[in-house]
Write a protein that holds these residues in place. Structure first.
Motif, PDB file in Angstrom:
ATOM      1  N   THR A   1      15.208   3.342  -6.740  1.00  0.00           N
ATOM      2  CA  THR A   1      15.095   4.654  -6.053  1.00  0.00           C
ATOM      3  C   THR A   1      14.626   3.956  -4.621  1.00  0.00           C
ATOM      4  O   THR A   1      14.810   4.249  -3.308  1.00  0.00           O
ATOM      5  CB  THR A   1      14.426   5.779  -6.263  1.00  0.00           C
ATOM      6  N   VAL A   2      13.297   3.316  -4.485  1.00  0.00           N
ATOM      7  CA  VAL A   2      12.673   2.689  -3.500  1.00  0.00           C
ATOM      8  C   VAL A   2      12.492   1.145  -3.798  1.00  0.00           C
ATOM      9  O   VAL A   2      12.117   0.775  -4.833  1.00  0.00           O
ATOM     10  CB  VAL A   2      11.435   3.337  -3.100  1.00  0.00           C
ATOM     11  N   ALA A   3      12.604   0.230  -2.816  1.00  0.00           N
ATOM     12  CA  ALA A   3      12.254  -1.042  -2.843  1.00  0.00           C
ATOM     13  C   ALA A   3      11.191  -1.184  -1.865  1.00  0.00           C
ATOM     14  O   ALA A   3      11.379  -0.784  -0.682  1.00  0.00           O
ATOM     15  CB  ALA A   3      13.410  -1.846  -2.519  1.00  0.00           C
ATOM     16  N   ILE A   4      10.178  -1.793  -2.254  1.00  0.00           N
ATOM     17  CA  ILE A   4       8.937  -2.255  -1.648  1.00  0.00           C
ATOM     18  C   ILE A   4       8.753  -3.650  -1.377  1.00  0.00           C
ATOM     19  O   ILE A   4       8.370  -4.405  -2.221  1.00  0.00           O
ATOM     20  CB  ILE A   4       7.638  -1.434  -1.834  1.00  0.00           C
ATOM     21  N   VAL A   5       9.405  -4.434  -0.106  1.00  0.00           N
ATOM     22  CA  VAL A   5       9.151  -5.837  -0.130  1.00  0.00           C
ATOM     23  C   VAL A   5       8.239  -6.118   0.733  1.00  0.00           C
ATOM     24  O   VAL A   5       8.238  -6.283   2.112  1.00  0.00           O
ATOM     25  CB  VAL A   5      10.748  -6.281   0.353  1.00  0.00           C
ATOM     26  N   ASP A   6       7.137  -6.522   0.081  1.00  0.00           N
ATOM     27  CA  ASP A   6       5.685  -7.190   0.873  1.00  0.00           C
ATOM     28  C   ASP A   6       5.640  -8.723   0.654  1.00  0.00           C
ATOM     29  O   ASP A   6       5.383  -9.050  -0.359  1.00  0.00           O
ATOM     30  CB  ASP A   6       4.584  -6.488   0.356  1.00  0.00           C
TER      31      ASP A   6
ATOM     32  N   LEU B   1      -2.806  -8.002  -9.385  1.00  0.00           N
ATOM     33  CA  LEU B   1      -2.160  -7.274  -8.381  1.00  0.00           C
ATOM     34  C   LEU B   1      -1.902  -5.866  -9.170  1.00  0.00           C
ATOM     35  O   LEU B   1      -1.396  -4.616  -8.476  1.00  0.00           O
ATOM     36  CB  LEU B   1      -0.560  -7.835  -8.035  1.00  0.00           C
ATOM     37  N   VAL B   2      -1.728  -5.979 -10.355  1.00  0.00           N
ATOM     38  CA  VAL B   2      -1.622  -4.499 -11.139  1.00  0.00           C
ATOM     39  C   VAL B   2      -2.952  -3.796 -10.910  1.00  0.00           C
ATOM     40  O   VAL B   2      -2.663  -2.588 -10.542  1.00  0.00           O
ATOM     41  CB  VAL B   2      -1.664  -4.956 -12.756  1.00  0.00           C
ATOM     42  N   ALA B   3      -4.046  -4.193 -10.695  1.00  0.00           N
ATOM     43  CA  ALA B   3      -5.297  -3.523 -10.491  1.00  0.00           C
ATOM     44  C   ALA B   3      -5.145  -3.188  -9.285  1.00  0.00           C
ATOM     45  O   ALA B   3      -5.450  -1.672  -8.781  1.00  0.00           O
ATOM     46  CB  ALA B   3      -6.591  -4.473 -10.626  1.00  0.00           C
ATOM     47  N   ARG B   4      -4.535  -3.637  -8.302  1.00  0.00           N
ATOM     48  CA  ARG B   4      -4.526  -3.126  -6.704  1.00  0.00           C
ATOM     49  C   ARG B   4      -3.428  -2.077  -6.952  1.00  0.00           C
ATOM     50  O   ARG B   4      -3.534  -0.918  -6.065  1.00  0.00           O
ATOM     51  CB  ARG B   4      -3.816  -4.303  -5.816  1.00  0.00           C
ATOM     52  N   CYS B   5      -2.281  -2.225  -7.684  1.00  0.00           N
ATOM     53  CA  CYS B   5      -1.478  -0.939  -7.659  1.00  0.00           C
ATOM     54  C   CYS B   5      -1.949   0.240  -8.384  1.00  0.00           C
ATOM     55  O   CYS B   5      -1.928   1.429  -7.677  1.00  0.00           O
ATOM     56  CB  CYS B   5      -0.117  -1.411  -8.642  1.00  0.00           C
ATOM     57  N   GLU B   6      -2.749   0.069  -9.239  1.00  0.00           N
ATOM     58  CA  GLU B   6      -3.703   1.303  -9.996  1.00  0.00           C
ATOM     59  C   GLU B   6      -4.362   1.835  -8.725  1.00  0.00           C
ATOM     60  O   GLU B   6      -4.643   3.062  -8.582  1.00  0.00           O
ATOM     61  CB  GLU B   6      -4.438   0.598 -11.048  1.00  0.00           C
ATOM     62  N   GLN B   7      -5.108   0.939  -7.995  1.00  0.00           N
ATOM     63  CA  GLN B   7      -6.248   1.534  -6.882  1.00  0.00           C
ATOM     64  C   GLN B   7      -5.359   2.347  -5.882  1.00  0.00           C
ATOM     65  O   GLN B   7      -5.674   3.453  -5.429  1.00  0.00           O
ATOM     66  CB  GLN B   7      -6.727   0.234  -6.140  1.00  0.00           C
ATOM     67  N   TYR B   8      -3.951   1.832  -5.567  1.00  0.00           N
ATOM     68  CA  TYR B   8      -3.358   2.467  -4.635  1.00  0.00           C
ATOM     69  C   TYR B   8      -2.743   3.998  -5.237  1.00  0.00           C
ATOM     70  O   TYR B   8      -2.889   4.906  -4.240  1.00  0.00           O
ATOM     71  CB  TYR B   8      -2.084   1.732  -4.062  1.00  0.00           C
ATOM     72  N   LEU B   9      -2.524   4.076  -6.484  1.00  0.00           N
ATOM     73  CA  LEU B   9      -2.125   5.266  -7.018  1.00  0.00           C
ATOM     74  C   LEU B   9      -3.239   6.131  -7.098  1.00  0.00           C
ATOM     75  O   LEU B   9      -3.157   7.299  -7.014  1.00  0.00           O
ATOM     76  CB  LEU B   9      -1.567   4.957  -8.396  1.00  0.00           C
ATOM     77  N   ARG B  10      -4.453   5.672  -7.538  1.00  0.00           N
ATOM     78  CA  ARG B  10      -5.819   6.461  -7.532  1.00  0.00           C
ATOM     79  C   ARG B  10      -5.949   7.254  -6.121  1.00  0.00           C
ATOM     80  O   ARG B  10      -6.542   8.269  -5.845  1.00  0.00           O
ATOM     81  CB  ARG B  10      -6.782   5.626  -7.925  1.00  0.00           C
ATOM     82  N   GLN B  11      -5.887   6.350  -4.967  1.00  0.00           N
ATOM     83  CA  GLN B  11      -6.032   6.856  -3.713  1.00  0.00           C
ATOM     84  C   GLN B  11      -5.325   8.163  -3.443  1.00  0.00           C
ATOM     85  O   GLN B  11      -5.677   8.864  -2.421  1.00  0.00           O
ATOM     86  CB  GLN B  11      -5.803   5.923  -2.589  1.00  0.00           C
TER      87      GLN B  11
ATOM     88  N   ALA C   1       0.746  -1.143   0.081  1.00  0.00           N
ATOM     89  CA  ALA C   1       0.024   0.117   0.035  1.00  0.00           C
ATOM     90  C   ALA C   1       0.881   1.210  -0.180  1.00  0.00           C
ATOM     91  O   ALA C   1       0.324   2.487  -0.370  1.00  0.00           O
ATOM     92  CB  ALA C   1      -0.888   0.166   1.238  1.00  0.00           C
ATOM     93  N   GLU C   2       2.112   1.184   0.232  1.00  0.00           N
ATOM     94  CA  GLU C   2       3.035   2.144   0.246  1.00  0.00           C
ATOM     95  C   GLU C   2       3.445   2.783  -0.954  1.00  0.00           C
ATOM     96  O   GLU C   2       3.970   3.821  -1.080  1.00  0.00           O
ATOM     97  CB  GLU C   2       4.222   1.796   1.059  1.00  0.00           C
ATOM     98  N   VAL C   3       2.997   2.098  -2.043  1.00  0.00           N
ATOM     99  CA  VAL C   3       3.286   2.536  -3.398  1.00  0.00           C
ATOM    100  C   VAL C   3       2.692   3.802  -3.725  1.00  0.00           C
ATOM    101  O   VAL C   3       3.222   4.637  -4.606  1.00  0.00           O
ATOM    102  CB  VAL C   3       3.041   1.434  -4.489  1.00  0.00           C
ATOM    103  N   GLY C   4       1.488   4.258  -3.182  1.00  0.00           N
ATOM    104  CA  GLY C   4       0.992   5.294  -3.507  1.00  0.00           C
ATOM    105  C   GLY C   4       1.799   6.568  -3.108  1.00  0.00           C
ATOM    106  O   GLY C   4       2.208   7.339  -3.597  1.00  0.00           O
ATOM    107  N   PRO C   5       1.909   6.709  -1.722  1.00  0.00           N
ATOM    108  CA  PRO C   5       2.595   7.783  -0.988  1.00  0.00           C
ATOM    109  C   PRO C   5       3.975   7.831  -1.656  1.00  0.00           C
ATOM    110  O   PRO C   5       4.655   8.961  -2.043  1.00  0.00           O
ATOM    111  CB  PRO C   5       2.527   7.458   0.232  1.00  0.00           C
ATOM    112  N   GLN C   6       4.662   6.884  -1.941  1.00  0.00           N
ATOM    113  CA  GLN C   6       6.134   6.663  -2.494  1.00  0.00           C
ATOM    114  C   GLN C   6       6.119   7.236  -3.916  1.00  0.00           C
ATOM    115  O   GLN C   6       7.025   8.272  -4.140  1.00  0.00           O
ATOM    116  CB  GLN C   6       6.840   5.254  -2.401  1.00  0.00           C
TER     117      GLN C   6
END
Length: 396
Positions: free
Chosen positions: A169-174, A44-54, A18-23
């Motif tokens: 630049t950023v690694a997000i390891v979930d 998972l692509v749709a979830r990424c899109e959702q976090y960006l929209r938020q 979920a941190e992908v949006g703020p980052q």
């Protein structure tokens, strides 16, 4: 002098996707998501899109990356990035998606094609677009490395490029993103991570900091890979593997890989074997070849994963490590090249080119025992129908 390079920021732990949006919001105004059809299919692509929209961020996407990234994928993704005027890249998937995204990030700001930068013929001069790397497998460690490997479709060679500009630049390891990995992918990527860690530790370019990362990764992988393979819902095992793969990536990115990876890339390029699988096919045989030149270091590894070996000689401990790796491959049902389906006639025709390409990559030169062209050819033949349940043969 030694140097340790890694991303500016590493965010890890459960639910950190979920941190992908703020980052992303902090790095740019419009994102390009680079991923593959599987990630799109499982949502998972749709979830990424959702976090960006938020966070109110616009985005485009390229989801055409295959099991092995090619210069064609890079060009296609670049075309999307340019036409959509994206200024931050998000890589979502296994090492293939992350490697392709790395190439896009640097080629958006530098001239020529990605092929021009092989072997440091050219350096990336301009600062790349910021890149957020989100792995969905516990294997390549590409989210924390300065390395990308892209297939040149004109020459059937895996181009390995290593420059600081390729660091995300950023690694997000979930670790929760790896739960969807099927057992075969869990096995292949897990042994890939083990290769990274072992090779980083025995590399001629190893140093004290990479040693700590490599040994910690090896201990965690040997202790948790079987659990993750046998039960994909074992979140603790998934978490340990995700962090171990990241540590192994940090280790090899700064100490380099050795002979396994040098020999593995041509197999992937010519026979389209996934990278983790081709590494796993080679690891036991290459350890046998290398053992006599790395007795002390292999013994250290052996005693970490099997404390009772403290009381045996270094030679016995190193032998035990090779047997442990073979047992792990048996437990994970790792195929050899023959059982994978590589045609023997085609293999025999290609082996001389593969040996030449392996040496040209530079990785074998970091091995404790540096092989000749002829020794690599012999090792390829040995590993073609390698039996994980037989005693090793002598390589002289």
């Amino acid at each position: 002098m030694y140097e340790l390079l890694m991303p500016s920021r590493v965010v890890y732990g459960r639910e950190t996707f979920a941190e992908v949006g703020p980052q992303a919001k902090a790095l740019g105004t419009k994102a390009l998501i680079v991923s593959d059809p599987v990630m799109e299919k499982i949502g998972l692509v749709a979830r990424c899109e959702q976090y960006l929209r938020q966070v109110g961020m616009t985005f485009a996407k390229y989801t055409g990356v295959d099991t092995e990234p090619t210069d064609v994928h890079v060009k296609e993704a670049l075309d999307v990035c340019r036409s959509e005027q994206c200024d931050v890249i998000i890589a979502l998937g296994g090492g293939s998606s992350i490697d392709a995204a790395k190439a896009v990030a640097v080629m958006m700001t530098n001239e020529g094609t990605i092929r021009d930068y092989v072997g440091n013929q050219k350096r990336f001069i301009e600062k790349p677009l910021p890149l957020i790397a989100i792995p969905t497998t516990a294997g390549t460690g590409s989210e924390v490395t300065k390395v990308t490997v892209i297939i040149n479709t004109k020459t059937d060679v895996k181009m390995m490029i290593s420059q600081p500009a390729l660091l995300p630049t950023v690694a997000i390891v979930d670790p929760l993103l790896t739960v969807s990995c099927p057992p075969s992918v869990t096995a292949a990527t897990g042994v890939d991570a083990l290769c990274h860690a072992i090779e980083a530790y025995i590399s001629r370019r190893a140093h004290s900091v990479t040693d700590v990362l490599a040994l910690s990764a090896i201990e965690a992988i040997v202790g948790h890979l079987r659990r993750a393979y046998e039960n994909g819902e074992d979140v603790e095992a998934r978490e340990k593997m995700a962090i171990a793969a990241m540590k192994a990536g940090m280790a090899f990115s700064n100490a380099s890989v050795t002979l396994v990876h040098g020999m593995s890339r041509p197999i992937g390029a010519l026979f389209h074997v996934p990278h983790g699988v081709s590494n796993a096919m080679l690891l036991p045989g290459v350890l046998e070849f290398t053992k006599d030149s790395a007795i002390e270091r292999l013994a250290v590894i052996a005693r970490i994963i099997k404390p009772p070996l403290q009381d045996v000689s270094d030679t016995e401990a190193a032998d035990a490590l090779v047997e442990e790796v073979k047992q792990l491959c048996r437990d994970l049902h790792i195929p050899n090249m023959k059982t994978w389906g590589i045609d023997k006639t085609a293999f025999d025709k290609a082996v001389d080119k593969m040996a030449a390409d392996a040496l040209a990559s530079g990785s074998p030169a970091n091995n404790p025992k540096v092989p000749t062209h002829e020794e690599i050819v012999a090792l390829y033949h040995y590993c073609y129908d390698y039996q994980y349940d037989t005693n090793p043969i002598s390589h002289g």
